[in-house]
Design a protein around this motif. Structure first.
Motif, PDB file in Angstrom:
ATOM      1  N   GLU A  84       0.781  -1.243   0.005  1.00 55.94           N
ATOM      2  CA  GLU A  84      -0.136   0.103   0.035  1.00 55.94           C
ATOM      3  C   GLU A  84       0.957   1.138  -0.313  1.00 55.94           C
ATOM      4  OE1 GLU A  84      -2.006   0.546   3.772  1.00 55.94           O
ATOM      5  OE2 GLU A  84      -0.995  -0.734   4.714  1.00 55.94           O
ATOM      6  N   SER A  85       2.268   1.061   0.362  1.00 58.75           N
ATOM      7  CA  SER A  85       3.199   2.099   0.428  1.00 58.75           C
ATOM      8  C   SER A  85       3.500   2.500  -0.845  1.00 58.75           C
ATOM      9  CB  SER A  85       4.151   2.118   1.308  1.00 58.75           C
ATOM     10  OG  SER A  85       4.869   0.665   1.077  1.00 58.75           O
ATOM     11  N   ALA A  86       3.243   1.828  -1.953  1.00 61.53           N
ATOM     12  CA  ALA A  86       3.671   2.029  -3.200  1.00 61.53           C
ATOM     13  C   ALA A  86       3.338   3.366  -3.917  1.00 61.53           C
ATOM     14  CB  ALA A  86       3.232   0.738  -4.277  1.00 61.53           C
ATOM     15  N   THR A 135       7.503   6.778  -0.982  1.00 64.94           N
ATOM     16  CA  THR A 135       7.217   8.456  -1.002  1.00 64.94           C
ATOM     17  C   THR A 135       6.759   9.023   0.248  1.00 64.94           C
ATOM     18  OG1 THR A 135       6.603   7.511  -3.169  1.00 64.94           O
ATOM     19  CG2 THR A 135       6.102   9.999  -2.474  1.00 64.94           C
ATOM     20  N   GLU A 136       6.022   8.213   0.983  1.00 69.11           N
ATOM     21  CA  GLU A 136       5.421   8.897   2.134  1.00 69.11           C
ATOM     22  C   GLU A 136       6.388   8.839   3.239  1.00 69.11           C
ATOM     23  OE1 GLU A 136       1.379   7.249   2.882  1.00 69.11           O
ATOM     24  OE2 GLU A 136       0.905   9.213   1.942  1.00 69.11           O
ATOM     25  N   TYR A 137       7.212   7.662   3.862  1.00 70.87           N
ATOM     26  CA  TYR A 137       7.924   7.656   4.827  1.00 70.87           C
ATOM     27  C   TYR A 137       9.227   7.306   4.522  1.00 70.87           C
ATOM     28  CZ  TYR A 137       3.304   7.747   7.102  1.00 70.87           C
ATOM     29  OH  TYR A 137       1.713   7.992   7.341  1.00 70.87           O
ATOM     30  N   PRO A 280      12.859   9.254  10.647  1.00 70.90           N
ATOM     31  CA  PRO A 280      13.316   9.104   9.345  1.00 70.90           C
ATOM     32  C   PRO A 280      14.425   7.861   9.492  1.00 70.90           C
ATOM     33  CG  PRO A 280      14.490  10.875  10.678  1.00 70.90           C
ATOM     34  CD  PRO A 280      13.317  10.455  11.385  1.00 70.90           C
ATOM     35  N   VAL A 281      14.053   7.096   8.168  1.00 75.48           N
ATOM     36  CA  VAL A 281      15.214   6.185   7.908  1.00 75.48           C
ATOM     37  C   VAL A 281      16.109   6.663   6.563  1.00 75.48           C
ATOM     38  CG1 VAL A 281      15.234   3.783   6.681  1.00 75.48           C
ATOM     39  CG2 VAL A 281      13.808   4.323   8.768  1.00 75.48           C
ATOM     40  N   LEU A 282      15.454   7.266   5.701  1.00 77.74           N
ATOM     41  CA  LEU A 282      16.322   8.033   4.655  1.00 77.74           C
ATOM     42  C   LEU A 282      15.692   9.813   5.077  1.00 77.74           C
ATOM     43  CD1 LEU A 282      15.493   6.000   1.569  1.00 77.74           C
ATOM     44  CD2 LEU A 282      17.783   6.407   2.865  1.00 77.74           C
ATOM     45  N   PRO A 283      16.393  10.661   4.464  1.00 80.91           N
ATOM     46  CA  PRO A 283      16.123  11.975   4.692  1.00 80.91           C
ATOM     47  C   PRO A 283      14.523  12.415   4.455  1.00 80.91           C
ATOM     48  CG  PRO A 283      17.818  11.860   2.997  1.00 80.91           C
ATOM     49  CD  PRO A 283      17.354  10.450   3.523  1.00 80.91           C
ATOM     50  N   LEU A 284      13.813  11.881   5.183  1.00 79.96           N
ATOM     51  CA  LEU A 284      12.250  12.225   5.188  1.00 79.96           C
ATOM     52  C   LEU A 284      11.683  12.233   6.245  1.00 79.96           C
ATOM     53  CD1 LEU A 284       9.892  10.739   2.212  1.00 79.96           C
ATOM     54  CD2 LEU A 284       9.119  11.616   4.402  1.00 79.96           C
ATOM     55  N   VAL A 285      11.041  13.417   6.774  1.00 78.41           N
ATOM     56  CA  VAL A 285      10.441  13.457   8.181  1.00 78.41           C
ATOM     57  C   VAL A 285       8.894  13.464   7.970  1.00 78.41           C
ATOM     58  CG1 VAL A 285      10.381  14.690  10.301  1.00 78.41           C
ATOM     59  CG2 VAL A 285      12.543  14.334   8.943  1.00 78.41           C
TER      60      VAL A 285
ATOM     61  N   PRO B 218      -2.267  10.859  -3.960  1.00 69.74           N
ATOM     62  CA  PRO B 218      -1.838  11.110  -2.436  1.00 69.74           C
ATOM     63  C   PRO B 218      -0.732  11.703  -2.528  1.00 69.74           C
ATOM     64  CG  PRO B 218      -1.736   8.707  -2.817  1.00 69.74           C
ATOM     65  CD  PRO B 218      -2.556   9.286  -4.402  1.00 69.74           C
ATOM     66  N   TYR B 219      -0.182  12.323  -1.483  1.00 71.12           N
ATOM     67  CA  TYR B 219       0.817  13.328  -1.145  1.00 71.12           C
ATOM     68  C   TYR B 219       1.126  14.258  -2.194  1.00 71.12           C
ATOM     69  CZ  TYR B 219       2.259   8.481  -2.807  1.00 71.12           C
ATOM     70  OH  TYR B 219       2.555   7.468  -3.192  1.00 71.12           O
ATOM     71  N   LEU B 220       0.337  14.590  -3.245  1.00 71.87           N
ATOM     72  CA  LEU B 220       0.471  15.621  -4.117  1.00 71.87           C
ATOM     73  C   LEU B 220      -0.752  16.608  -3.428  1.00 71.87           C
ATOM     74  CD1 LEU B 220       1.246  14.796  -7.472  1.00 71.87           C
ATOM     75  CD2 LEU B 220       2.927  15.452  -5.807  1.00 71.87           C
TER      76      LEU B 220
END
Lengths: 337, 337
Positions: A84-86, A135-137, A280-285, B218-220
């Motif tokens: 679902e995170s795709a 994209t989200e997390y 963050p796991v990659l630079p995304l908060v 989503p996310y846009l």
């Protein structure tokens, strides 16, 4: 998830504003630059003899991965499996290509649930998609285990590293062609690769993948075309190569570490303010903000976005400075006080 | 079929190398420029309130026209009807979208055969495609009559004016939204419109066409996306608008007339040499040359291409000068002597 192109990339791009890598016999120089760019992308993604091309972006690369899988399979009732995170381009791919999309949930760490993946695949599954940098997390799915599930059911394995691909080489995450026997990948120079827009990347381990996408091309002095669009951006190709030559690996490593520090800093600052934050796991908060606070920040001129569930989502791209984060936090404090 | 961008277009494009019209809430200025560009494209194509967007090129626009038609139809066994002169992107569209392509022959003037079109359509036909400026011979299909055949069978009508659209307003040919009740059109600023690559155009008469292409995003900070690719070229959008503002209508008219003169001249020169030539209707000349002559010309550095049946094919684009044609003819004479 876009950023300012590297100066060398910008400079290179200018010379190619009227070229079309979709017609390689006419634009021979762009065709050569594209070969070099694909080789370099392969190096980044852990693939010695890469097959692929520079696409318009991750959406095209994801569509092409699904299209190749569909065309290579014998089933007449194909399905694909993705978390679902795709990215929403996976939904677009399924719709465009007329394929059933089986969405599986993610676990508590926002990674594809392996039991759900194993339960979802069947003999009609043509490809399983894992995300390396959602994209989200900004999370990385368990690519090795997903690949095993895919291959055991006779499906292909595609990794969407559109955003993550230019950072993951500097981490211990399992994501690349070397880490697992994945079949294809989306990896975008125009995101963390600091290339001008549009410059995405589609990579495949085997030439057969490209062959499955090829259509005949009369009136071009090449015989077939494996891309989704016809005309493509020569500026994107030349700019992507220039950016990768300038930045791989040291420049990307530096950018990644700087932005990972920024993300860690920002997450800590949110937490210190009692704001619920996704680590963050990659630079995304991602952080929970009241909708009214979000709107006030946009009104102040902050070009911010949200996750599907409404959290503030800040991607620390190479142009993000500690100063701008502090300025953002100051505005946030003013609004919330 | 590409050319050198107009200087104003080039200049404008430079400022937008890191923008993405695929994310209009973040790149508001590009979104506004795109609205203006679509309005101007509508003016050129004879459509008062156009719906559409700037695509990567004619391939994407043709795929999208077929995709919209498929999605709007109720049949589960869709087919499309197109002349054999249609661009190979129509074949690609059918393959990608899983639709049967019914190819109809052309008449002696290389235009879609109407009897064949009428015989090919049935209740499962979702769209008929006509070409206004074919890739091989620059011919214009009988758009009005094809539209009638399409609509009488319940199908939509799409016009591929990717190349011809920036010349046809200065001719008496029937091709536009005003000339016939067509539903959609491909019209590319980056061809005769002298915009930087990539800048294609997809236009539709009704908003429903775009709605049929939309997927959730989503996310846009916008709710849906009707394009095929996700990321798109801001430079293409800004450059296309600048080119159209600079050249519509007088500049395009001048370019068209100059190049039509060039094509007429070239065809007469070929004929004078006893070379069998297809008369130009738009500025495109096809002529029968021995394969060895063709190869020799390429070796001399002439970036020329061929029709599917092997004829030399010269497209008189805005950068083509009478001097370069004479220089080409001189080389041709030397090789043939």
């Amino acid at each position: 998830m876009c950023t300012v192109p590297h100066p060398a990339a910008r400079e290179e791009a200018l010379g190619f504003l009227s070229t079309n890598p979709g017609d390689p016999a006419t634009y021979e120089m762009v065709a050569e630059l594209e070969d070099e760019a694909v080789d370099l992308l392969g190096e980044i993604a852990g693939l010695d003899s890469p097959h692929g091309y520079l696409a318009s972006g991750g959406t095209e690369a994801n569509i092409q991965a699904v299209r190749a899988a569909r065309n290579m399979a014998s089933t007449t009732d194909p399905n694909i499996v993705a978390p679902e995170s795709a990215h929403f381009s996976v939904t677009k791919a399924a719709e465009v290509l007329g394929i059933e999309l089986r969405t599986i949930p993610v676990d508590d760490a926002f990674r594809a649930d392996l039991d759900a993946a194993a339960a979802a695949v069947d003999a009609d599954t043509v490809v399983v998609i894992g995300v390396a940098g959602t994209t989200e997390y900004g999370r990385i799915d368990p690519i090795g285990a997903l690949t095993q599930i895919a291959h055991e059911s006779g499906a292909r394995m595609h990794v969407d590293a559109s955003w993550g691909g230019f950072m993951l080489p500097f981490t211990d995450h399992e994501w690349s062609f070397t880490d697992a026997p994945i079949d294809s990948m989306a990896i975008d120079p125009h995101k963390f690769g600091q290339a001008p827009v549009p410059a995405g990347g589609f990579l495949a381990r085997e030439q057969e993948t490209l062959d499955a996408l090829a259509v005949d091309t009369p009136y071009l002095e090449t015989t077939s075309q494996a891309t989704l669009t016809g005309t493509r951006s020569g500026a994107g190709v030349a700019g992507a190569l220039a950016a990768m030559e300038a930045l791989w690996p040291d420049g990307y490593r530096t950018s990644y570490r700087e932005q990972m520090d920024n993300a860690t800093y920002l997450a800590a600052e949110f937490a210190a303010r009692g704001i619920e934050t996704v680590d963050p796991v990659l630079p995304l908060v991602a952080a929970s903000l009241a909708p009214s606070t979000f709107e006030s920040l946009r009104e102040q001129g902050w070009r911010i976005s949200r996750t599907a569930s409404g959290e503030l989502r800040i991607v620390c791209m190479p142009h993000v400075s500690r100063e701008s984060l502090n300025s953002f936090l100051a505005d946030l404090d003013r609004i919330r006080s």
